[in-house]
Design a protein around this motif. Structure first.
Motif, PDB file in Angstrom:
ATOM      1  N   GLY A  28       0.838  -1.198   0.000  1.00 43.30           N
ATOM      2  CA  GLY A  28       0.000   0.000   0.000  1.00 43.30           C
ATOM      3  C   GLY A  28       0.869   1.243   0.000  1.00 43.30           C
ATOM      4  O   GLY A  28       2.039   1.199   0.393  1.00 43.30           O
ATOM      5  N   HIS A  30       1.004   3.961   1.804  1.00 40.53           N
ATOM      6  CA  HIS A  30       1.554   4.512   3.045  1.00 40.53           C
ATOM      7  C   HIS A  30       2.631   3.649   3.656  1.00 40.53           C
ATOM      8  O   HIS A  30       3.569   4.149   4.257  1.00 40.53           O
ATOM      9  N   ASN A 107      -3.983  -2.748  -9.916  1.00 37.31           N
ATOM     10  CA  ASN A 107      -4.228  -2.901  -8.492  1.00 37.31           C
ATOM     11  C   ASN A 107      -4.129  -1.555  -7.788  1.00 37.31           C
ATOM     12  O   ASN A 107      -4.998  -1.182  -6.990  1.00 37.31           O
ATOM     13  N   THR A 111      -7.098   0.095  -5.779  1.00 40.56           N
ATOM     14  CA  THR A 111      -7.089   0.185  -4.318  1.00 40.56           C
ATOM     15  C   THR A 111      -6.817   1.594  -3.825  1.00 40.56           C
ATOM     16  O   THR A 111      -7.380   2.010  -2.821  1.00 40.56           O
ATOM     17  N   ILE A 113      -6.873   4.569  -5.644  1.00 37.39           N
ATOM     18  CA  ILE A 113      -7.567   5.713  -6.249  1.00 37.39           C
ATOM     19  C   ILE A 113      -9.061   5.490  -6.337  1.00 37.39           C
ATOM     20  O   ILE A 113      -9.851   6.219  -5.744  1.00 37.39           O
ATOM     21  N   SER A 114      -9.442   4.412  -7.014  1.00 37.21           N
ATOM     22  CA  SER A 114     -10.855   4.318  -7.338  1.00 37.21           C
ATOM     23  C   SER A 114     -11.686   4.070  -6.083  1.00 37.21           C
ATOM     24  O   SER A 114     -12.890   4.279  -6.092  1.00 37.21           O
ATOM     25  N   ARG A 115     -11.067   3.620  -5.023  1.00 38.28           N
ATOM     26  CA  ARG A 115     -11.813   3.332  -3.807  1.00 38.28           C
ATOM     27  C   ARG A 115     -11.431   4.182  -2.629  1.00 38.28           C
ATOM     28  O   ARG A 115     -12.065   4.118  -1.587  1.00 38.28           O
ATOM     29  N   SER A 116     -10.372   4.896  -2.756  1.00 38.70           N
ATOM     30  CA  SER A 116      -9.872   5.544  -1.566  1.00 38.70           C
ATOM     31  C   SER A 116     -10.126   7.035  -1.583  1.00 38.70           C
ATOM     32  O   SER A 116      -9.702   7.743  -2.494  1.00 38.70           O
ATOM     33  N   THR A 117     -10.849   7.500  -0.606  1.00 40.23           N
ATOM     34  CA  THR A 117     -10.993   8.944  -0.483  1.00 40.23           C
ATOM     35  C   THR A 117      -9.720   9.556   0.082  1.00 40.23           C
ATOM     36  O   THR A 117      -9.433  10.725  -0.105  1.00 40.23           O
ATOM     37  N   ALA A 118      -8.952   8.728   0.771  1.00 41.68           N
ATOM     38  CA  ALA A 118      -7.792   9.244   1.491  1.00 41.68           C
ATOM     39  C   ALA A 118      -6.732   9.813   0.551  1.00 41.68           C
ATOM     40  O   ALA A 118      -6.133  10.845   0.824  1.00 41.68           O
ATOM     41  N   ASN A 119      -6.507   9.125  -0.542  1.00 41.90           N
ATOM     42  CA  ASN A 119      -5.448   9.570  -1.447  1.00 41.90           C
ATOM     43  C   ASN A 119      -5.965  10.498  -2.545  1.00 41.90           C
ATOM     44  O   ASN A 119      -5.255  10.792  -3.501  1.00 41.90           O
ATOM     45  N   LEU A 120      -7.191  10.908  -2.386  1.00 40.43           N
ATOM     46  CA  LEU A 120      -7.769  11.728  -3.439  1.00 40.43           C
ATOM     47  C   LEU A 120      -7.363  13.186  -3.322  1.00 40.43           C
ATOM     48  O   LEU A 120      -7.714  13.871  -2.372  1.00 40.43           O
ATOM     49  N   LEU A 125      -9.307  13.307  -8.324  1.00 43.05           N
ATOM     50  CA  LEU A 125     -10.750  13.171  -8.359  1.00 43.05           C
ATOM     51  C   LEU A 125     -11.301  13.653  -9.697  1.00 43.05           C
ATOM     52  O   LEU A 125     -12.198  13.028 -10.281  1.00 43.05           O
ATOM     53  N   ASP A 166     -15.017  -3.667 -12.496  1.00 45.23           N
ATOM     54  CA  ASP A 166     -14.095  -3.433 -11.395  1.00 45.23           C
ATOM     55  C   ASP A 166     -14.045  -4.626 -10.455  1.00 45.23           C
ATOM     56  O   ASP A 166     -12.987  -5.008  -9.948  1.00 45.23           O
TER      57      ASP A 166
END
Lengths: 203, 203, 203, 203
Positions: A28, A30, A107, A111, A113-120, A125, A166
DNA sequence: GATGAATGAGCTTTCATTCAT
DNA sequence: GATGAATGAAAGCTCATTCAT
């Protein structure tokens, strides 16, 4: 890397890129350490900073590669008169082909981008929304030409279409499955499309 | 009774839980700081450690709540003679209802577990696989009773089903959309199911 | 502790004291947590603060008990005309008897005070020096009466005497040995004294 | 050559080592902060972690240096036909010489290891026991050749011997005394040995 | 007296990034 | 270009101590 044939500048950058793909996929974003990436690439970690400004921009470079290919795919689709089925098939193919070539790239997109608000970030976006809305325009076209049912909002059908796509990929990612050859890729693409088109077809 | 109605023990734990939901949703698990969560909960951060062993176990508690509800949902489904459509509807409803009640919970499940290899421990993966395979058993039942086409592997149809479901939710999560009322929830559930059942129906 | 016979104030203080002895012996002063001590004593940890101002003063109380006994021992020795051998024997006996009764007390003294500069406050050092110098006065008396050789500084002989004594105890502490009965205690005391007196005897 | 003669890698590690010696001596292992050690060494505290895995292993490195020297000392002693007096003298000398060179090292050994159950790991205890038993073997040899009285267990005499030695050093440590020159060291060694040999001699 | 929830200073450790060589 | 020593901000976690009940 090897004593005899030192990597050229471009190769070294690519080596870092590939190493980052692998490490970020495994740990991941982080938990991926720059030193892990350097070790995987076979270089010292200070050197990464000659090729990439920082960790974030290395990450951006990865994401950029995904989007470039995808938007190029849309360039070949949008505004042409190719049948909607073919357009959708091309979208599916881009995903599956990229996955075949570089599962890690897909992947990370899935993991991080398309699902993570954290890395947006705003940029990320925006591109994501652009992707959704370009897909939606193909779906809408399908409704206009009578291929797809019109009693649902195009956004709903888009969700179902992209979701099915997806999900296939995510499942393979999680399970560590590879696509074995073009034949299997075709089977997946066809069943995906058929169920969707059949389910969403106009009547 | 009391001057300012202090939170009971159980409420305080719940307050931390809710705070964690919100912060992790916004920043992701890794960027979520314990101090953020404490501040959000209106307590000192040392107190979190009275209620949760550490950051990981706070995360686990969140995930556990999701799974408990979901597995309970399957308890009401599996081994009964209710129609397959109803069973699938119940799975969809659990997702959408939970999203209605606590979008953050669903978000965290979607972003940090169902898509992330990084946060996957053995335990988490096991529960995820269990979920997939229970869903698959419903799909397979649908094939046996002639509701769903049998020329695709049950796993393929499962992917398409769960993918469409997941995609709806992820899109709403990313866009920050709420489900407005039970009516909208029903519409979503119905269109989802209809497209899937129609697309995957036996003929 | 027990429902039927609640501890009196004095008993509870003693319970805390004993618990602290045990915990500090096992974990050392720094690693000993107030909550460990409370649990060992069978009370809530807040209660310790009713009986002892803080952790440091609980520690001081332990050390004080050691010194009180020891200085009382010297009260019975100094300024009397009892033979030097007897005086030395009494010092040895105090150590061994206390060890027999409460190995933890001796252990804490040995490990946390007599060897540790880290836990030394001015007060503690002063008492330690007082102990050394009272012992030295007995040794010096032995030199004056011709029992002990006078060609070494009294401080040297004191070191040898106390060192041999301390070493016996430390070894037993480290090995977790108990003194089994008065007979073994006598054997140890006698061999210790005999070797010392013989080695240091005037000639 | 260089502008300000920067420390070599090995020197920097040594600088950290020396700093740790000093700080741990002053404050004890638990109160010694990594930041203290870094400041003392004149470096940033992150750097310590380039050279030592963590605080514990820095501590272990210190202890290891003590044991290495000591066991090397025994290598030169055990299994040779040198007189027992000489062997004992070498053990004494190792302690005193090391103390002369690096009082802190001896202090840490004395306070944190030889007396403290708290800091005892299995490894540390094992080495300690090995040390005791190697000394005991020299004592036992002394009994066999008729140098030392045989009516006491070798372990008793060992305690007395090591205790006297340890006590000297501890007293100097506590008092902050240095050994001033080789001559004083010899005096201490001789009086120590003479009293012991005389006291424990066979007759 | 008794409890244990609540606080927060203080510590170790990690790791992205810089920079002298 | 290449290295890896050096930096220090940042975060998780512990635990002595307080205090409302």
């Amino acid at each position: 890397m090897s004593k005899k044939s030192p990597l050229l500048k471009i190769d070294k950058e690519e080596a870092i890129f590939e190493a980052a793909l692998k490490i970020i996929t495994n740990k991941g974003f982080h938990k991926a350490r720059m030193s892990d990436i350097a070790k995987q690439a076979g270089i010292s970690y200070g050197l990464i900073y000659h090729y990439f400004k920082n960790k974030e921009s290395l990450f951006d470079a990865i994401i950029a590669r995904w989007w470039e290919g995808l938007f190029q795919c849309f360039d070949e689709i949008l505004g042409t008169d190719m049948p909607v089925e073919t357009k959708l098939r091309k979208i599916v193919d881009y995903h599956l082909c990229t996955y075949q070539d570089s599962p890690e790239l897909v992947n990370i997109f899935t993991t991080e981008i398309s699902r993570s608000t954290a890395n947006l970030t705003k940029d990320r976006l925006d591109r994501f929304k652009k992707f959704i809305s370009m897909t939606e325009s193909v779906i809408a076209e399908g409704q206009q030409v009578g291929l797809l049912r019109s009693d649902y909002k195009p956004r709903y059908l888009t969700n179902i279409f992209l979701g099915a796509l997806d999900s296939f990929i995510s499942t393979m990612v999680l399970a560590g499955q590879k696509i074995k050859g073009d034949k299997q890729r075709n089977t997946i693409a066809e069943s995906l499309l058929e169920v969707f088109l059949n389910g969403a077809k106009s009547r």
